[in-house]
Design an enzyme around this catalytic site. Structure first.
Site, mmCIF file in Angstrom:
data_model
loop_
_atom_site.group_PDB
_atom_site.id
_atom_site.type_symbol
_atom_site.label_atom_id
_atom_site.label_comp_id
_atom_site.label_asym_id
_atom_site.label_seq_id
_atom_site.Cartn_x
_atom_site.Cartn_y
_atom_site.Cartn_z
ATOM 1 N N GLY A 1 0.795 -1.237 0.000
ATOM 2 C CA GLY A 1 0.000 0.000 0.000
ATOM 3 C C GLY A 1 0.823 1.280 0.000
ATOM 4 N N ASP B 1 3.493 -3.292 4.338
ATOM 5 C CA ASP B 1 4.441 -2.959 3.267
ATOM 6 C C ASP B 1 5.865 -3.082 3.810
ATOM 7 N N LYS B 2 6.727 -3.673 2.986
ATOM 8 C CA LYS B 2 8.128 -3.870 3.393
ATOM 9 C C LYS B 2 8.944 -2.585 3.273
ATOM 10 N N THR C 1 10.385 -1.331 0.483
ATOM 11 C CA THR C 1 11.566 -1.529 -0.355
ATOM 12 C C THR C 1 11.904 -0.174 -0.972
ATOM 13 N N THR D 1 8.251 -4.881 -9.121
ATOM 14 C CA THR D 1 7.429 -4.562 -10.284
ATOM 15 C C THR D 1 8.177 -4.081 -11.523
ATOM 16 N N THR E 1 -1.125 -8.706 -13.773
ATOM 17 C CA THR E 1 -0.737 -7.805 -14.862
ATOM 18 C C THR E 1 -1.003 -8.424 -16.231
ATOM 19 N N ASP E 2 -1.180 -7.562 -17.226
ATOM 20 C CA ASP E 2 -1.345 -8.076 -18.596
ATOM 21 C C ASP E 2 -0.056 -8.722 -19.113
ATOM 22 N N GLU E 3 1.073 -8.459 -18.429
ATOM 23 C CA GLU E 3 2.347 -9.013 -18.911
ATOM 24 C C GLU E 3 2.393 -10.535 -18.831
ATOM 25 N N TYR F 1 10.018 -10.895 -14.274
ATOM 26 C CA TYR F 1 8.884 -10.258 -13.576
ATOM 27 C C TYR F 1 7.566 -10.901 -14.002
ATOM 28 N N ALA G 1 6.989 -13.696 -15.485
ATOM 29 C CA ALA G 1 6.910 -15.124 -15.140
ATOM 30 C C ALA G 1 6.565 -15.306 -13.662
ATOM 31 N N LYS H 1 4.870 -13.173 -11.806
ATOM 32 C CA LYS H 1 3.453 -12.802 -11.633
ATOM 33 C C LYS H 1 2.548 -13.927 -12.146
ATOM 34 N N HIS I 1 12.031 -7.575 -25.002
ATOM 35 C CA HIS I 1 11.056 -6.470 -24.918
ATOM 36 C C HIS I 1 9.743 -6.815 -25.629
HETATM 37 P P1 NAD Z 1 5.338 -0.345 -6.854
HETATM 38 O O1 NAD Z 1 6.665 -0.922 -7.219
HETATM 39 O O2 NAD Z 1 5.125 1.114 -6.981
HETATM 40 O O3 NAD Z 1 4.980 -0.742 -5.340
HETATM 41 C C1 NAD Z 1 5.179 -2.007 -4.822
HETATM 42 C C2 NAD Z 1 5.005 -1.929 -3.308
HETATM 43 O O4 NAD Z 1 5.166 -3.250 -2.763
HETATM 44 C C3 NAD Z 1 6.049 -1.037 -2.616
HETATM 45 O O5 NAD Z 1 5.420 -0.209 -1.663
HETATM 46 C C4 NAD Z 1 6.980 -2.033 -1.934
HETATM 47 O O6 NAD Z 1 7.598 -1.533 -0.762
HETATM 48 C C5 NAD Z 1 6.021 -3.177 -1.628
HETATM 49 N N1 NAD Z 1 6.699 -4.478 -1.470
HETATM 50 C C6 NAD Z 1 7.628 -5.019 -2.291
HETATM 51 N N2 NAD Z 1 8.028 -6.217 -1.822
HETATM 52 C C7 NAD Z 1 7.321 -6.427 -0.682
HETATM 53 C C8 NAD Z 1 7.269 -7.507 0.253
HETATM 54 N N3 NAD Z 1 8.053 -8.572 0.133
HETATM 55 N N4 NAD Z 1 6.413 -7.406 1.296
HETATM 56 C C9 NAD Z 1 5.619 -6.307 1.449
HETATM 57 N N5 NAD Z 1 5.645 -5.264 0.604
HETATM 58 C C10 NAD Z 1 6.477 -5.331 -0.453
HETATM 59 O O7 NAD Z 1 4.275 -1.164 -7.693
HETATM 60 P P2 NAD Z 1 2.958 -0.695 -8.475
HETATM 61 O O8 NAD Z 1 3.343 -0.192 -9.804
HETATM 62 O O9 NAD Z 1 2.132 0.123 -7.573
HETATM 63 O O10 NAD Z 1 2.258 -2.121 -8.696
HETATM 64 C C11 NAD Z 1 1.406 -2.668 -7.701
HETATM 65 C C12 NAD Z 1 0.900 -4.014 -8.160
HETATM 66 O O11 NAD Z 1 0.214 -3.856 -9.414
HETATM 67 C C13 NAD Z 1 1.991 -5.040 -8.430
HETATM 68 O O12 NAD Z 1 1.552 -6.293 -7.981
HETATM 69 C C14 NAD Z 1 2.164 -5.029 -9.947
HETATM 70 O O13 NAD Z 1 2.615 -6.279 -10.409
HETATM 71 C C15 NAD Z 1 0.758 -4.734 -10.392
HETATM 72 N N6 NAD Z 1 0.627 -4.029 -11.671
HETATM 73 C C16 NAD Z 1 1.232 -2.835 -11.877
HETATM 74 C C17 NAD Z 1 1.032 -2.158 -13.076
HETATM 75 C C18 NAD Z 1 1.671 -0.818 -13.353
HETATM 76 O O14 NAD Z 1 1.543 -0.320 -14.465
HETATM 77 N N7 NAD Z 1 2.313 -0.182 -12.393
HETATM 78 C C19 NAD Z 1 0.212 -2.716 -14.065
HETATM 79 C C20 NAD Z 1 -0.366 -3.965 -13.833
HETATM 80 C C21 NAD Z 1 -0.174 -4.597 -12.619
HETATM 81 O O1 DAU Z 2 1.732 -3.835 -18.452
HETATM 82 C C1 DAU Z 2 1.692 -3.786 -17.071
HETATM 83 C C2 DAU Z 2 3.088 -3.575 -16.542
HETATM 84 O O2 DAU Z 2 3.449 -2.245 -16.874
HETATM 85 C C3 DAU Z 2 3.220 -3.791 -15.042
HETATM 86 O O3 DAU Z 2 2.910 -5.110 -14.744
HETATM 87 C C4 DAU Z 2 4.642 -3.462 -14.576
HETATM 88 O O4 DAU Z 2 4.749 -3.572 -13.174
HETATM 89 C C5 DAU Z 2 4.959 -2.039 -14.990
HETATM 90 O O5 DAU Z 2 6.292 -1.719 -14.646
HETATM 91 C C6 DAU Z 2 4.755 -1.863 -16.492
HETATM 92 O O6 DAU Z 2 5.724 -2.621 -17.256
HETATM 93 P P1 DAU Z 2 6.374 -2.049 -18.589
HETATM 94 O O7 DAU Z 2 7.653 -2.731 -18.820
HETATM 95 O O8 DAU Z 2 5.406 -1.997 -19.712
HETATM 96 O O9 DAU Z 2 6.586 -0.523 -18.096
HETATM 97 P P2 DAU Z 2 7.845 0.454 -18.155
HETATM 98 O O10 DAU Z 2 7.386 1.748 -17.571
HETATM 99 O O11 DAU Z 2 9.087 -0.145 -17.612
HETATM 100 O O12 DAU Z 2 8.030 0.634 -19.735
HETATM 101 C C7 DAU Z 2 6.981 1.081 -20.575
HETATM 102 C C8 DAU Z 2 7.501 1.106 -22.008
HETATM 103 O O13 DAU Z 2 8.537 2.107 -22.109
HETATM 104 C C9 DAU Z 2 8.157 -0.201 -22.431
HETATM 105 O O14 DAU Z 2 7.887 -0.457 -23.806
HETATM 106 C C10 DAU Z 2 9.639 0.049 -22.247
HETATM 107 C C11 DAU Z 2 9.770 1.532 -22.526
HETATM 108 N N1 DAU Z 2 10.865 2.209 -21.789
HETATM 109 C C12 DAU Z 2 10.890 2.090 -20.440
HETATM 110 C C13 DAU Z 2 11.892 2.661 -19.691
HETATM 111 C C14 DAU Z 2 11.955 2.520 -18.195
HETATM 112 C C15 DAU Z 2 11.825 2.940 -22.468
HETATM 113 O O15 DAU Z 2 11.798 3.075 -23.708
HETATM 114 N N2 DAU Z 2 12.826 3.506 -21.736
HETATM 115 C C16 DAU Z 2 12.910 3.394 -20.387
HETATM 116 O O16 DAU Z 2 13.879 3.945 -19.792
#
Ligand code: NAD
Ligand code: DAU
Length: 332
Positions: free
Chosen positions: A9, A34-35, A37, A84, A124-126, A148, A150, A152, A274
């Site tokens: 959170g 929350d840990k 990190t 993440t 995630t959609d990944e 990542y 894999a 998830k 990628h």
């Molecule tokens: P984030 O990296 O911003 O936050 C992750 C949080 O988890 C941090 O507060 C961290 O301290 C905490 N955490 C990490 N390891 C922990 C552990 N072992 N125990 C307790 N807490 C821990 O991530 P986000 O972008 O907010 O993503 C949140 C969730 O949504 C994730 O599960 C991610 O896979 C999923 N998700 C993210 C996106 C995106 O675009 N950001 C899209 C799809 C799904």
């Molecule tokens: O699709 C959902 C996922 O979206 C979540 O599950 C992940 O937690 C979240 O990090 C995100 O993954 P992506 O790899 O898609 O997001 P990222 O922001 O790292 O990158 C978005 C796009 O931008 C991707 O095509 C890679 C590109 N990119 C990213 C970075 C960090 C760049 O071109 N340069 C960069 O420096």
């Protein structure tokens, strides 16, 4: 009255969700585990401090004692906690397997032990991998590309099998890329906004033509809220806004909003493995009653404004561990 444990959170989506829930349901209580990190940040939860129905526990979802303490009296659990960042998973995968897979297992054990009423796994959609044409449905096969994704996918399978075997009340959300306030500046949109604000180069991977389906974080919160209250146990829900954009087009918009030059763009070596394009079919969730409100161009502009107005928030993050990671990863 529900007592919700929100793991992760203090991160980006988790903190937006906590504030959304506290604002909407004053009779609910939220306990964050929350840990903290490098990605967790108490500043994200500043406005919740002192609220009577909010509590925080620093702890690890891989640690049964921490999880038991958090979940013993809970009604519902929403698991956002995860490692993440795809790039970090390529260079240092172990933490991803630990938190994303083992951590989910420990939480599912708590669901069983404490008879939790509902458990939402934020996935995630990944997990589907890349798609050239068309969109993934919830029935599409899993084909993750990165450590990542894999990890998830492993968590999703554990959650689904716990429904099949033990009838644990699990639900899974698989959303596309989120953007909005409080996103860590290691991710594409905040990295490029904040680098541009500092007149630093924007490291665009490969040809910049990879496509992501952008979801405003508040729309993800409304989706998770609906799934938490109305979703069917044992089911998966895709969450996408049909806002597919090429990375290069997103960069052009950011530069235009900030009035900066395109010469800041620097094409760098592509990310390994990628994924070219993500695209989700979210009709199952739409049938449940969800509709995204955000328009990409408008919400991206608001996001750019948020980072412009909250320099102190991201400067603190970019000044710490991040500097070393950035040098190592980008060599810029
Ligand atoms: P984030 O990296 O911003 O936050 C992750 C949080 O988890 C941090 O507060 C961290 O301290 C905490 N955490 C990490 N390891 C922990 C552990 N072992 N125990 C307790 N807490 C821990 O991530 P986000 O972008 O907010 O993503 C949140 C969730 O949504 C994730 O599960 C991610 O896979 C999923 N998700 C993210 C996106 C995106 O675009 N950001 C899209 C799809 C799904
Ligand atoms: O699709 C959902 C996922 O979206 C979540 O599950 C992940 O937690 C979240 O990090 C995100 O993954 P992506 O790899 O898609 O997001 P990222 O922001 O790292 O990158 C978005 C796009 O931008 C991707 O095509 C890679 C590109 N990119 C990213 C970075 C960090 C760049 O071109 N340069 C960069 O420096």
């Amino acid at each position: 009255m529900k007592r919700i444990v929100v793991t992760g959170g203090a991160g980006f989506i988790g903190s937006n969700f906590v504030k959304y829930i506290l604002g909407l349901y004053p009779d609910y209580s939220v306990h964050v585990l929350d840990k903290l990190t490098y990605a967790g940040n108490m500043a994200n939860l500043e406005s919740c401090r002192g609220e009577r129905n909010f509590s925080f526990q620093k702890g690890d979802i891989c640690n049964k004692r921490d999880v038991d303490e958090a979940c013993r009296n809970a009604d519902w659990i929403v698991n956002f906690a995860a490692e993440t960042h795809v790039d970090r998973s390529i260079s240092s995968p172990q933490a991803f397997v630990e938190t994303d897979v083992l951590g989910t297992y420990i939480l599912l054990e708590a669901v069983k032990e404490f008879k939790i009423e509902r458990y939402v796994q934020i996935s995630t959609d990944e997990v589907y991998g890349s798609i050239d044409r068309g969109s993934f449905t919830e029935e599409s096969p899993l084909n993750p590309s990165s450590p990542y994704a894999a990890s998830k996918a492993g968590a999703d399978l554990l959650a689904l099998s716990s429904w099949t075997t033990y009838r644990l009340p699990v639900l899974i959300t698989r959303s596309s890329n989120n953007y909005g306030p409080y996103q860590h500046p290691e991710k594409f949109i905040p990295l490029f906004i904040t680098n541009a604000l500092e007149d630093r180069q924007l490291p665009l991977y490969g040809d910049g033509l990879n496509v992501r389906d952008w979801l405003y974080v508040r729309d993800n919160c409304t989706a998770i809220d609906l799934i938490l209250h109305k979703g069917k146990e044992g089911e998966i829900y895709n969450v996408g806004a049909n806002e597919e954009k090429k990375n290069l087009d997103v960069v052009h918009l950011i530069l235009a909003y900030l009035g900066k030059q395109e010469s800041l763009i620097r094409h760098v070596t592509d990310r390994k493995g990628h994924d070219r394009r993500y695209s989700l079919n979210s009709s199952k969730l739409r049938k449940l009653g969800w509709k995204p409100e955000a328009n990409f161009e408008k919400s991206l502009k608001q996001t750019v404004a948020w980072y412009t107005e909250n320099v102190e928030w991201w400067k603190k993050i970019k000044g710490g561990e991040f500097q070393e990671y950035y040098r190592r990863h980008y060599d810029l």
